[in-house]
Design an enzyme around this catalytic site. Structure first.
Site, PDB file in Angstrom:
ATOM      1  N   LYS A  76       0.831  -1.207   0.000  1.00 31.90           N
ATOM      2  CA  LYS A  76       0.000   0.000   0.000  1.00 31.90           C
ATOM      3  C   LYS A  76       0.864   1.255   0.000  1.00 31.90           C
ATOM      4  O   LYS A  76       1.598   1.517   0.943  1.00 31.90           O
ATOM      5  CB  LYS A  76      -0.925   0.010   1.209  1.00 31.90           C
ATOM      6  N   SER A 131      -9.063   3.604   2.166  1.00 29.78           N
ATOM      7  CA  SER A 131      -7.995   4.149   1.347  1.00 29.78           C
ATOM      8  C   SER A 131      -7.100   3.087   0.690  1.00 29.78           C
ATOM      9  O   SER A 131      -6.266   3.420  -0.163  1.00 29.78           O
ATOM     10  CB  SER A 131      -7.107   5.061   2.203  1.00 29.78           C
ATOM     11  N   SER A 155     -10.370   1.232   6.163  1.00 36.61           N
ATOM     12  CA  SER A 155      -9.628   1.372   4.912  1.00 36.61           C
ATOM     13  C   SER A 155      -9.180   0.065   4.287  1.00 36.61           C
ATOM     14  O   SER A 155      -8.774   0.055   3.126  1.00 36.61           O
ATOM     15  CB  SER A 155      -8.391   2.257   5.133  1.00 36.61           C
TER      16      SER A 155
END
Length: 376
Positions: A76, A131, A155
């Site tokens: 990520k 996210s 997220s």
């Protein structure tokens, strides 16, 4: 082995039936073909990934046992390698950094990749959630079998639900996190619970399978949210499938009427804010969750209160409505695919367990897959 599971890839590379270099080259080819449309990656590390894959092949040839030998993984964001050290040591090969929300909007349920706005692989006009946006898309589209994430309000779990994959957030504080508030915890996105369990064994050193059935309590709204009917119905149907398959035993007890965590979460994330009331809300919700888990092993809820929204934003609905309570409380939580809505997009069933019981979440999810109770 295109789009294969992490376990299958590692077994084949470890047995020298496949070369890590070939597996990684295949993954890079898939990314090259698909990413101009999906926009799941910020950066792709082709040359470096192939060099690392060759090192994995050499380690395997030397007889080193590697639980993730040759598995292509995505991390990520541009700084994601920091959270992937254990995976790389176990033989995984990082192929790139996945998209996260870019600047310009207050909402975080989207991503911005190297080619533009990240799209949901099921419907390009819908967001994948965030996210950990690119992470969920990369896994759902079969570009990699495993991607790292982090979860400060949902997220990992929200994009997992909206892209139809498995997403695990670990217990708050159990693994290292750079978040100063303590609300964010590391997590993983995979296509199967078995692969999520492999990730957990690698990063935690733990493997404690639990035999089903386990007791579970259902709540459509946690006592304060106002989710849309369809995600509630999909999640409830998924909970019933788990019960019908003998994976869980639904218990008849009042679901937790939690206090809305939104003001507390926002205060804790705002420098200089008065957090007195936030601590009161956290303490009261902790008490109510302790009471629930004294009579049930799991809490089941929808993962997200709505279907994936368009790229213009979510409107007035907090996509985090059913997830961020467990960032505030620190409980581990997992999103399991729950089926598809009338718009053709996936939904998720959220499983929440006592602190430190990732093993319970993963055992239930793996058994649900084994018994055909998961809507993949």
């Amino acid at each position: 082995m295109t789009g294969g599971r992490a376990q299958e890839i590692a077994a084949a590379v470890g047995a020298r039936r496949l070369r890590a270099v070939d597996v990684v080259a295949e993954a890079l080819g898939r990314i090259g073909r698909a990413d101009p449309v999906l926009c799941a990656f910020l950066e792709v590390w082709g040359e470096e990934a192939l060099r690392r894959a060759a090192e994995v092949d050499a380690r395997v040839a030397a007889g080193e046992p590697l639980p993730l030998a040759g598995v292509p993984v995505a991390v990520k964001g541009r700084h994601g390698l920091r959270a992937a050290r254990a995976l790389l040591a176990a033989g995984a090969v990082a192929v790139g950094a996945t998209s996260v929300p870019g600047p310009g909007t207050p909402w975080q349920t989207w991503g911005l990749g190297a080619y533009g706005r990240t799209v949901n692989p099921w419907r390009a006009d819908r967001t994948p959630g965030g996210s950990s946006a690119g992470a969920a898309v990369a896994v759902a589209a079969g570009l990699v079998p495993l991607a790292t994430g982090s979860d400060g309000a949902g997220s990992v779990r929200i994009p997992a639900a909206w892209c139809g994959v498995v997403g695990l957030k670990v217990t708050g504080g159990r693994l290292a996190s750079a978040d100063r508030t303590g609300l964010a915890a590391p997590g993983v996105l995979t296509r199967t619970a078995s692969d999520a369990a492999v990730w957990w064994r690698v990063v935690s050193g733990r493997a404690d399978p639990v035999a089903p059935p386990v007791s579970a309590c259902w709540s459509p709204d946690l006592g304060f949210a106002a989710p849309d009917p369809e995600p509630v119905a999909l999640a409830r149907a998924a909970a019933d499938r788990l019960a019908d398959a003998g994976v869980v035993r639904l218990v008849r007890r009042p679901p937790p009427g939690l206090l809305d965590p939104a003001p507390a979460w926002l205060a804790l994330r705002t420098p200089g804010a008065d957090v007195t009331d936030a601590h009161r809300v956290r303490a009261e919700n902790d008490r109510r969750l302790d009471d629930l888990f004294s009579g049930a092993d799991l809490l089941l809820t929808p993962t997200a209160p709505t279907a994936p929204h368009g790229h213009e934003g979510p409107g007035d609905v907090y996509s985090t409505a059913l997830t961020w309570a467990f960032n505030l409380s620190g409980h581990p939580a997992l999103s399991l695919p729950a089926g598809f809505g009338t718009d053709g997009c996936p939904a998720g069933l959220q499983l929440v367990a006592r602190h430190g019981r990732e093993d319970l979440l993963l055992s239930v999810a793996r058994e649900a897959e084994h018994r055909g109770a998961v809507a993949l």
